[in-house]
Write an enzyme that holds these catalytic residues in place. Structure first.
Site, mmCIF file in Angstrom:
data_model
loop_
_atom_site.group_PDB
_atom_site.id
_atom_site.type_symbol
_atom_site.label_atom_id
_atom_site.label_comp_id
_atom_site.label_asym_id
_atom_site.label_seq_id
_atom_site.Cartn_x
_atom_site.Cartn_y
_atom_site.Cartn_z
ATOM 1 N N LYS A 63 28.841 35.869 -4.203
ATOM 2 C CA LYS A 63 29.591 35.037 -3.249
ATOM 3 C C LYS A 63 29.356 33.553 -3.533
ATOM 4 O O LYS A 63 28.383 33.191 -4.220
ATOM 5 C CB LYS A 63 29.144 35.379 -1.827
ATOM 6 N N TYR B 259 20.646 0.707 -1.931
ATOM 7 C CA TYR B 259 21.063 0.359 -0.572
ATOM 8 C C TYR B 259 19.844 0.213 0.328
ATOM 9 O O TYR B 259 18.911 1.013 0.281
ATOM 10 C CB TYR B 259 21.981 1.450 -0.007
ATOM 11 N N MET C 92 25.877 7.539 -4.245
ATOM 12 C CA MET C 92 26.807 8.646 -4.486
ATOM 13 C C MET C 92 26.837 9.033 -5.961
ATOM 14 O O MET C 92 26.920 10.210 -6.306
ATOM 15 C CB MET C 92 28.219 8.248 -4.033
ATOM 16 N N ARG D 153 24.741 38.853 13.526
ATOM 17 C CA ARG D 153 25.955 38.068 13.236
ATOM 18 C C ARG D 153 27.154 38.968 12.991
ATOM 19 O O ARG D 153 28.289 38.494 12.966
ATOM 20 C CB ARG D 153 25.716 37.153 12.030
HETATM 21 C C1 LIG Z 1 24.011 36.995 0.815
HETATM 22 C C2 LIG Z 1 23.770 38.411 1.170
HETATM 23 C C3 LIG Z 1 22.875 39.187 0.420
HETATM 24 C C4 LIG Z 1 21.998 38.611 -0.672
HETATM 25 O O1 LIG Z 1 20.867 38.007 -0.086
HETATM 26 P P1 LIG Z 1 19.775 37.229 -0.975
HETATM 27 O O2 LIG Z 1 18.793 36.767 0.025
HETATM 28 O O3 LIG Z 1 20.509 36.102 -1.628
HETATM 29 O O4 LIG Z 1 19.237 38.203 -1.948
HETATM 30 C C5 LIG Z 1 22.791 40.536 0.713
HETATM 31 N N1 LIG Z 1 23.509 41.081 1.710
HETATM 32 C C6 LIG Z 1 24.359 40.367 2.476
HETATM 33 C C7 LIG Z 1 25.099 41.028 3.569
HETATM 34 C C8 LIG Z 1 24.489 39.005 2.249
HETATM 35 O O5 LIG Z 1 25.309 38.289 3.017
#
Ligand SMILES: *Cc1c(COP(=O)(O)O)cnc(C)c1O
Length: 379
Positions: free
Chosen positions: A40, A264, A312, A138
């Site tokens: 992701k 700055y 920046m 969640r």
């Molecule tokens: C992001 C995520 C993971 C991976 O978690 P890590 O801590 O990066 O290994 C696994 N399961 C779900 C549902 C996630 O959202």
């Protein structure tokens, strides 16, 4: 080094290290658990195309993403295996998930009904996994009511919809074992209350930290993310190999006379004579601004201090007696020679986690992947 993409600032990404980190997880969970590497957020900011190319060589069961659009991108890259969307789909994303053959996760019955509608409209079969909430809160069906929602889900999971998996997510695997054990027990209780054969479901729970801390809970599968990309997973757990190095080139050097100020707010003044090297990388690249007057960088394998506020586009380091010239490479995260600035050092200054540093690196930085094979550097 003549690569034009290394002219200003960039991220070196080590594909071999990524694969070796994957193998560390594989060894922890054993040969039978299906691994679902999480890619992701553009593979935690490092570039999903190259990450998948490297991970494909390890033959994972499938990939995990957070959104239908991320799954679509994987299909466009040629991924043919299962793609699990671990976050609930916002209403309106179902048709996209169905069209691209993704495996959504379902957290409530209305979402399952929307998915059923999309499957009917497309006249396409859809596999889905159910998320069970055991404390993360969640998303997911509540583990305490598994008998009830289990019947509702199983009743709809026929015909085009196939209920093929069930998972939960640990909230504190990076910190301690006890909360993981508690959540696992809830998960087991919930699974037992379901009106379907557990053997018919792929059961998975572990993120990176849990895969390393409690590999006995890898059940049928695990969903590692951060460890693959070189992020810290918790005290007492193995360190990953560093995967990413954030670097920039010196674009200006000056000898600063005593009292000269920089940046700055003029927050740093030279005490004696100092040599200042300006590096072409700033907070617009994702280098956290709070590192100003606080963080370190590496030049020629030696630590130097960041002075003044980060701008920046540029950051200034004090290079002491070093005869640094324009064009030299400065490393802000990762290895330079035998010295390393770990991601967690940077995250620590910011008061955040490695994940946020990685995903905060902006598109301005080219991600430059080594073609590294998994065995490289194994000695
Ligand atoms: C992001 C995520 C993971 C991976 O978690 P890590 O801590 O990066 O290994 C696994 N399961 C779900 C549902 C996630 O959202």
């Amino acid at each position: 080094m003549s690569d034009g993409r290394r002219s200003r600032a960039w991220i070196d990404v080590d594909a071999g290290a990524l694969r070796r980190n994957y193998r560390t997880i594989r060894e922890a969970v054993g040969p039978d658990a299906a691994l679902i590497p999480m890619v992701k957020a553009d593979a935690y900011g490092l570039g999903v195309e190259e990450a998948v190319a490297a991970l494909d060589a390890e033959d994972p069961w499938g990939y995990g993403v957070a959104a239908a659009g991320e799954g679509e991108r994987l299909r466009e890259l040629g991924v043919e295996g299962p793609i699990l969307v671990t976050s609930p789909l916002p209403p309106g994303s179902e048709a996209r998930a169905v069209a691209w053959g993704l495996t959504p996760s379902i957290s409530d019955v209305p979402a399952l009904d929307r998915l059923a509608d999309a499957a009917r409209d497309a006249d396409a079969p859809v596999d889905f996994h159910v998320e069970m909430d055991t404390g993360m809160g969640r998303a997911g069906f509540d583990w305490r009511d598994a008998a009830e929602w289990g019947i509702a889900v199983a009743g709809r999971g026929s015909g085009r919809l196939r209920w093929t998996g069930c998972f939960t997510h640990f909230h504190s695997a990076d910190e301690a074992e006890e909360p993981v054990r508690r959540q696992w027990k809830r998960f087991r209780d919930g699974l037992r209350a379901l009106p379907v054969e557990e053997d018919d479901l792929m059961v998975h729970a572990c993120n990176s930290a849990a895969a390393l801390r409690t590999p006995e809970y890898a059940a049928d599968g695990a969903r590692p993310g951060i460890f693959l990309y070189g992020g810290f997973t918790g005290q007492g757990l193995p360190d990953p190999e560093p995967v990413a190095a954030v670097r920039g080139r010196v674009n200006f050097v000056r000898d600063a006379s005593p009292g000269s100020t920089v940046g700055y707010g003029a927050t740093h003044a030279a005490e004696g004579w100092e040599r200042w090297a300006t590096v072409a990388l700033g907070y617009g690249d994702g280098l956290p601004r709070v590192l100003g007057n606080r963080g370190r960088a590496l030049v020629r394998g030696r630590p130097v201090e960041i002075i003044g506020r980060i701008s920046m586009d540029v950051t200034v380091v004090e290079v002491g007696g070093m005869d640094v010239t324009a064009g030299e490479v400065v490393t802000f995260v990762g290895r330079d020679g035998d010295v390393e600035i770990p991601l967690r050092e940077v995250a620590g200054h910011v008061g955040t986690i490695d994940y946020e540093i990685l995903t905060g690196l902006t598109p301005r930085l080219p991600r430059i992947w080594s073609s590294g094979r998994a065995g490289e550097g194994d000695g």
